[in-house]
Design a protein around this motif. Structure first.
Motif, PDB file in Angstrom:
ATOM      1  N   THR A 273      55.594  25.695  -2.936  1.00 31.50           N
ATOM      2  CA  THR A 273      56.389  25.748  -1.694  1.00 31.50           C
ATOM      3  C   THR A 273      55.582  25.166  -0.539  1.00 31.50           C
ATOM      4  O   THR A 273      56.101  24.388   0.280  1.00 31.50           O
ATOM      5  N   PHE A 274      54.304  25.540  -0.472  1.00 33.93           N
ATOM      6  CA  PHE A 274      53.458  25.036   0.612  1.00 33.93           C
ATOM      7  C   PHE A 274      53.385  23.505   0.556  1.00 33.93           C
ATOM      8  O   PHE A 274      53.536  22.823   1.585  1.00 33.93           O
ATOM      9  N   ALA A 275      53.192  22.982  -0.648  1.00 30.46           N
ATOM     10  CA  ALA A 275      53.081  21.519  -0.805  1.00 30.46           C
ATOM     11  C   ALA A 275      54.380  20.829  -0.398  1.00 30.46           C
ATOM     12  O   ALA A 275      54.360  19.775   0.253  1.00 30.46           O
ATOM     13  N   GLU A 276      55.511  21.432  -0.752  1.00 33.50           N
ATOM     14  CA  GLU A 276      56.808  20.844  -0.358  1.00 33.50           C
ATOM     15  C   GLU A 276      56.946  20.828   1.159  1.00 33.50           C
ATOM     16  O   GLU A 276      57.409  19.849   1.748  1.00 33.50           O
ATOM     17  N   MET A 277      56.547  21.930   1.786  1.00 31.17           N
ATOM     18  CA  MET A 277      56.656  21.999   3.252  1.00 31.17           C
ATOM     19  C   MET A 277      55.756  20.956   3.906  1.00 31.17           C
ATOM     20  O   MET A 277      56.147  20.306   4.882  1.00 31.17           O
ATOM     21  N   ALA A 278      54.559  20.793   3.358  1.00 28.28           N
ATOM     22  CA  ALA A 278      53.637  19.802   3.921  1.00 28.28           C
ATOM     23  C   ALA A 278      54.221  18.396   3.769  1.00 28.28           C
ATOM     24  O   ALA A 278      54.193  17.593   4.716  1.00 28.28           O
ATOM     25  N   ALA A 279      54.793  18.119   2.584  1.00 25.84           N
ATOM     26  CA  ALA A 279      55.365  16.786   2.335  1.00 25.84           C
ATOM     27  C   ALA A 279      56.557  16.520   3.254  1.00 25.84           C
ATOM     28  O   ALA A 279      56.818  15.382   3.635  1.00 25.84           O
ATOM     29  N   ALA A 280      57.278  17.584   3.602  1.00 24.41           N
ATOM     30  CA  ALA A 280      58.457  17.431   4.457  1.00 24.41           C
ATOM     31  C   ALA A 280      58.089  17.488   5.946  1.00 24.41           C
ATOM     32  O   ALA A 280      58.970  17.602   6.802  1.00 24.41           O
ATOM     33  N   ASP A 281      56.804  17.446   6.242  1.00 25.40           N
ATOM     34  CA  ASP A 281      56.327  17.431   7.649  1.00 25.40           C
ATOM     35  C   ASP A 281      56.707  18.687   8.423  1.00 25.40           C
ATOM     36  O   ASP A 281      56.967  18.632   9.620  1.00 25.40           O
TER      37      ASP A 281
ATOM     38  N   PHE B 197      54.794  21.211   8.957  1.00 25.65           N
ATOM     39  CA  PHE B 197      53.643  21.846   9.605  1.00 25.65           C
ATOM     40  C   PHE B 197      53.144  21.017  10.791  1.00 25.65           C
ATOM     41  O   PHE B 197      53.029  19.789  10.694  1.00 25.65           O
ATOM     42  N   ALA B 198      52.843  21.704  11.890  1.00 26.57           N
ATOM     43  CA  ALA B 198      52.202  21.035  13.023  1.00 26.57           C
ATOM     44  C   ALA B 198      50.764  20.712  12.651  1.00 26.57           C
ATOM     45  O   ALA B 198      50.175  19.744  13.139  1.00 26.57           O
ATOM     46  N   GLU B 199      50.178  21.555  11.810  1.00 27.35           N
ATOM     47  CA  GLU B 199      48.858  21.329  11.224  1.00 27.35           C
ATOM     48  C   GLU B 199      48.751  22.222  10.011  1.00 27.35           C
ATOM     49  O   GLU B 199      49.419  23.238   9.933  1.00 27.35           O
ATOM     50  N   TYR B 200      47.919  21.822   9.061  1.00 27.83           N
ATOM     51  CA  TYR B 200      47.610  22.717   7.954  1.00 27.83           C
ATOM     52  C   TYR B 200      46.227  22.396   7.441  1.00 27.83           C
ATOM     53  O   TYR B 200      45.711  21.296   7.651  1.00 27.83           O
ATOM     54  N   ALA B 201      45.617  23.390   6.819  1.00 26.72           N
ATOM     55  CA  ALA B 201      44.238  23.207   6.360  1.00 26.72           C
ATOM     56  C   ALA B 201      43.963  24.151   5.207  1.00 26.72           C
ATOM     57  O   ALA B 201      44.654  25.171   5.034  1.00 26.72           O
TER      58      ALA B 201
ATOM     59  N   SER C 104      53.866  26.354  11.609  1.00 27.39           N
ATOM     60  CA  SER C 104      55.210  25.789  11.632  1.00 27.39           C
ATOM     61  C   SER C 104      55.391  24.823  12.802  1.00 27.39           C
ATOM     62  O   SER C 104      55.178  25.187  13.963  1.00 27.39           O
ATOM     63  N   ALA C 105      55.787  23.589  12.495  1.00 19.36           N
ATOM     64  CA  ALA C 105      55.985  22.583  13.540  1.00 19.36           C
ATOM     65  C   ALA C 105      57.162  22.968  14.441  1.00 19.36           C
ATOM     66  O   ALA C 105      57.099  22.808  15.665  1.00 19.36           O
ATOM     67  N   LYS C 106      58.195  23.531  13.839  1.00 17.10           N
ATOM     68  CA  LYS C 106      59.398  23.854  14.612  1.00 17.10           C
ATOM     69  C   LYS C 106      59.120  24.981  15.604  1.00 17.10           C
ATOM     70  O   LYS C 106      59.567  24.941  16.756  1.00 17.10           O
ATOM     71  N   LEU C 107      58.355  25.969  15.136  1.00 16.99           N
ATOM     72  CA  LEU C 107      58.017  27.089  16.012  1.00 16.99           C
ATOM     73  C   LEU C 107      57.318  26.587  17.278  1.00 16.99           C
ATOM     74  O   LEU C 107      57.629  27.006  18.396  1.00 16.99           O
TER      75      LEU C 107
END
Ligand code: ADP
Ligand code: 5GP
Length: 238
Positions: A64-72, A74-78, A88-91
């Motif tokens: 799920t995390f990888a899918e979210m990252a691929a779908a942009d 995240f504002a940032e992830y590490a 969350s980019a939207k938040l």
């Protein structure tokens, strides 16, 4: 009602090595400023026994995390201590657009990314433990992680500490009350920066009245002011 205090939200990032006390300090700040939102991150880490999904983190699996990252999403992830964490980019974009302030408990990689993206709306605070020995004592006394996790976190603590240099403010968390006072002062100062108060100044200059809505950080509203007559230098009324 127009909220004129912070047309854009303020992003307040708090980072430290694990165990320095940022969660404790962030919780205090949130209690003191109910309007300050918290950025609940996504993580692939397992929940600790006191943690609730959706409150402390959104706990997701690696796919799920990888899918979210691929779908942009995240504002940032590490990757931190072997687990993935993302904001969350939207938040973030919603908070900025709606003029809501957001608090982030994220590591230096996240802080660095957000600083690049949101330069004008961000304040970064680094929490230092008073010593590495005390950091170890706190990590062990928290008793939420198994020994190998504690050992891993201590191993990278020194490396993480070096990143204090990328932050706007540094607070030594020796005494919790004093450290909290400092964090509160940083937030309050940031709210009062000139560029965040332009709308208030404009309202006063245009003859309106600025009224505080609630507690600090809640903003102001603008109301029509009584007619104001200004005495000019030679005593005439304008
Ligand atoms: P972090 O979020 O940075 O990993 P925590 O907020 O979970 O750290 O704090 C780690 C432990 O240290 C907790 O048990 C907390 O109660 C304790 N702690 C935090 N600040 C202080 C302080 N100033 N003095 C003593 N213990 C503290
Ligand atoms: P913990 O597992 O102790 O909750 O957090 C481990 C580290 O991950 C901490 O330094 C915490 O600040 C950081 N962290 C939590 N959420 C995020 C996030 O969304 N992004 C990044 N970059 N770091 C995060």
């Amino acid at each position: 009602m127009t909220n004129v205090a912070g047309h854009r939200g303020l992003l307040l990032v708090v980072s430290s090595p694990s165990g320095a006390g940022k969660t404790t300090l962030c919780n205090r700040l949130r209690a003191a400023f109910p309007r300050l939102g918290f950025s609940v991150s996504y993580t692939t880490r397992r929940p600790r026994k006191n943690e609730q999904d959706g409150v402390h983190y959104h706990f997701v699996d690696k796919a799920t995390f990888a899918e979210m990252a691929a779908a942009d999403e995240f504002a940032e992830y590490a990757c931190v201590h072997g687990n993935n964490y993302g904001t969350s980019a939207k938040l973030v974009s919603d908070a900025l657009a709606e003029g809501r302030d957001l608090l982030f408990d994220i590591d230096f990689q996240g802080g660095r990314h957000l600083k690049r993206k949101f330069q004008n709306d961000i304040i970064l605070v680094f929490i230092l433990p008073p010593s590495l020995v005390e950091l170890e004592r706190r990590l062990r006394s928290r008793a939420t992680d198994p020994e190998e996790v504690i050992a891993r976190r201590l191993r990278v603590a020194r490396e993480e500490l070096r990143h204090y240099d990328e932050y706007d403010y540094v607070i030594v968390n020796d005494d919790l009350d004093r450290a909290f006072d400092a964090l509160r002062a940083v937030y309050v100062s940031a709210l009062h920066r000139r560029e965040r108060q332009r709308h208030a100044a404009d309202a006063v200059l245009s003859g309106q009245q600025v009224l505080r809505i609630g507690s600090l950080g809640d903003g102001y509203r603008v109301a029509p002011a009584a007619t104001f007559r200004v005495a000019s230098k030679d005593g005439d009324q304008e």
